[in-house]
Design an enzyme around this catalytic site. Structure first.
Site, mmCIF file in Angstrom:
data_model
loop_
_atom_site.group_PDB
_atom_site.id
_atom_site.type_symbol
_atom_site.label_atom_id
_atom_site.label_comp_id
_atom_site.label_asym_id
_atom_site.label_seq_id
_atom_site.Cartn_x
_atom_site.Cartn_y
_atom_site.Cartn_z
ATOM 1 N N THR A 89 113.996 34.637 81.868
ATOM 2 C CA THR A 89 113.791 33.406 81.109
ATOM 3 C C THR A 89 114.966 33.184 80.165
ATOM 4 O O THR A 89 115.505 34.148 79.602
ATOM 5 C CB THR A 89 112.480 33.487 80.309
ATOM 6 O OG1 THR A 89 111.384 33.562 81.228
ATOM 7 C CG2 THR A 89 112.295 32.282 79.407
ATOM 8 N N ASP A 102 119.479 38.621 74.304
ATOM 9 C CA ASP A 102 119.943 38.058 73.040
ATOM 10 C C ASP A 102 120.985 38.955 72.380
ATOM 11 O O ASP A 102 121.882 38.469 71.699
ATOM 12 C CB ASP A 102 118.755 37.840 72.103
ATOM 13 C CG ASP A 102 117.790 36.818 72.665
ATOM 14 O OD1 ASP A 102 118.219 35.679 72.913
ATOM 15 O OD2 ASP A 102 116.609 37.155 72.881
ATOM 16 N N LYS A 148 115.477 41.203 73.240
ATOM 17 C CA LYS A 148 115.110 40.027 74.007
ATOM 18 C C LYS A 148 113.913 39.349 73.347
ATOM 19 O O LYS A 148 113.233 39.958 72.535
ATOM 20 C CB LYS A 148 114.761 40.409 75.461
ATOM 21 C CG LYS A 148 115.982 40.836 76.270
ATOM 22 C CD LYS A 148 115.631 41.235 77.691
ATOM 23 C CE LYS A 148 114.844 40.187 78.431
ATOM 24 N NZ LYS A 148 115.533 38.867 78.488
ATOM 25 N N GLY A 149 113.702 38.095 73.716
ATOM 26 C CA GLY A 149 112.557 37.381 73.176
ATOM 27 C C GLY A 149 112.896 36.128 72.420
ATOM 28 O O GLY A 149 112.009 35.497 71.836
ATOM 29 N N GLY A 151 113.486 33.405 73.672
ATOM 30 C CA GLY A 151 112.736 32.351 74.340
ATOM 31 C C GLY A 151 111.241 32.559 74.306
ATOM 32 O O GLY A 151 110.484 31.761 74.871
ATOM 33 N N GLY A 202 118.527 37.483 81.185
ATOM 34 C CA GLY A 202 119.493 37.406 80.105
ATOM 35 C C GLY A 202 119.105 38.325 78.965
ATOM 36 O O GLY A 202 118.169 39.120 79.055
ATOM 37 N N SER A 241 118.554 30.410 79.048
ATOM 38 C CA SER A 241 119.592 29.551 79.617
ATOM 39 C C SER A 241 120.429 30.252 80.678
ATOM 40 O O SER A 241 120.756 29.660 81.717
ATOM 41 C CB SER A 241 120.499 29.026 78.497
ATOM 42 O OG SER A 241 121.098 30.102 77.789
ATOM 43 N N LYS A 288 127.133 38.376 73.347
ATOM 44 C CA LYS A 288 125.876 39.139 73.211
ATOM 45 C C LYS A 288 126.097 40.624 72.956
ATOM 46 O O LYS A 288 125.165 41.343 72.623
ATOM 47 C CB LYS A 288 125.016 38.958 74.467
ATOM 48 C CG LYS A 288 124.628 37.508 74.757
ATOM 49 C CD LYS A 288 123.865 36.902 73.613
ATOM 50 C CE LYS A 288 123.212 35.576 73.975
ATOM 51 N NZ LYS A 288 124.190 34.508 74.249
ATOM 52 N N GLU A 296 108.704 39.596 80.265
ATOM 53 C CA GLU A 296 109.997 40.100 80.719
ATOM 54 C C GLU A 296 110.002 41.624 80.781
ATOM 55 O O GLU A 296 110.532 42.212 81.730
ATOM 56 C CB GLU A 296 111.100 39.608 79.780
ATOM 57 C CG GLU A 296 111.394 38.116 79.926
ATOM 58 C CD GLU A 296 112.330 37.592 78.862
ATOM 59 O OE1 GLU A 296 113.013 36.582 79.128
ATOM 60 O OE2 GLU A 296 112.379 38.175 77.755
#
Length: 262
Positions: A33, A92, A102-103, A105, A90, A35, A129, A111
């Site tokens: 999830t 962060d 991550k998270g 989004g 992806g 971009s 990143k 995930e």
């Protein structure tokens, strides 16, 4: 509609394009999830249309599932798949150990479940990143709505004993109401600035009643594919301690870019 891409957009696209090298017909693939992951899904859709690629995708969010169906990828549930060949997603933030945050989004719970049900997890990202120490990006913690003030208070109290630089905890909002995950939960964002011991923090946070899962991915990611604005892509695989570099020629008028941004 075509448009000129920014260097960051090009970096995300070439990372996603390189990641398709790890996908073959017949595979069951976890679809991330965000971009960068959306670019990957678009690339898979293009391969399905033009090359006859046939895979089954397990999306990590409702948004990703809708996009996958739109571009022609067969979508199944994790219960149907049982086990996946690879998950590509992806991130962060990531550090030199390929520990992730991550998270951003709001999908880190799904995930993490999907990634750990996979033979391999590959992260795709732009160069921004990579960090020396995790924590500049707020750490998402998914919590149940019941007893939210209690859970938040326990997290804030727990952070006092952790080796972090910041301890602010905020409820993620969507407009004037709390952001709600696909599982019907809320997210508390922990603004920690620097996390000295991600493994310890993850274990302690997850023991707090009301916490469902945090956004630290530890010993889950096997490789990271990093795109750059000039078309270069670097891949680092910790499973076999290898690294390589390739380069793509990116055309700004390729329709796939406009599709992803819409």
């Amino acid at each position: 509609m075509s448009r000129e891409m920014s260097p960051i957009e090009k970096a995300k696209f070439v990372a996603a394009k390189q990641a398709t090298e790890h996908v073959e017909s017949g595979m069951k693939v976890g679809l991330g999830t965000g971009s960068t992951a959306e670019w990957f899904v678009q690339c898979l859709g293009e391969m399905a249309r033009e090359e006859g690629l046939k895979i089954k995708g397990v999306p990590t969010s409702k948004r990703t599932g809708l996009l996958a169906q739109k571009v022609g990828i067969e979508v199944i549930t994790l219960e149907e798949a049982k086990w996946l060949d690879v998950t590509i997603d992806g991130t962060d933030e990531y550090d030199s150990d390929l520990t992730l945050i991550k998270g951003g989004g709001g999908a880190h719970l799904r995930e993490k479940v999907v990634a750990t049900a996979s033979e391999r997890m590959i992260v795709i990202a732009d160069a921004s990143k990579k960090v020396e120490a995790l924590g500049a990006f707020p750490l998402p913690v998914e919590v149940i709505p019941f007893g939210l003030p209690v859970t938040q208070g326990l997290i804030e109290e727990t952070l006092i004993g952790m080796d972090v630089l910041g301890r602010e905890v905020t409820l993620r909002m969507k407009g004037d109401v709390p952001f709600v995950t696909d599982e019907g939960n809320f997210i508390l964002d922990l603004h920690l600035k620097r996390i000295a011991n991600p493994r310890q923090l993850s274990l302690v946070i997850n023991q707090i009643p009301g916490v469902v899962e945090n956004g630290l991915f530890i010993d889950i990611c096997d490789a990271v594919i990093v795109g750059h604005g000039d078309g270069r892509v670097t891949t680092r695989d910790i499973t076999d301690n290898t690294a390589n570099v390739v380069r793509f020629d990116v055309l700004d008028d390729d329709n796939i870019f406009a599709d992803v941004a819409d």
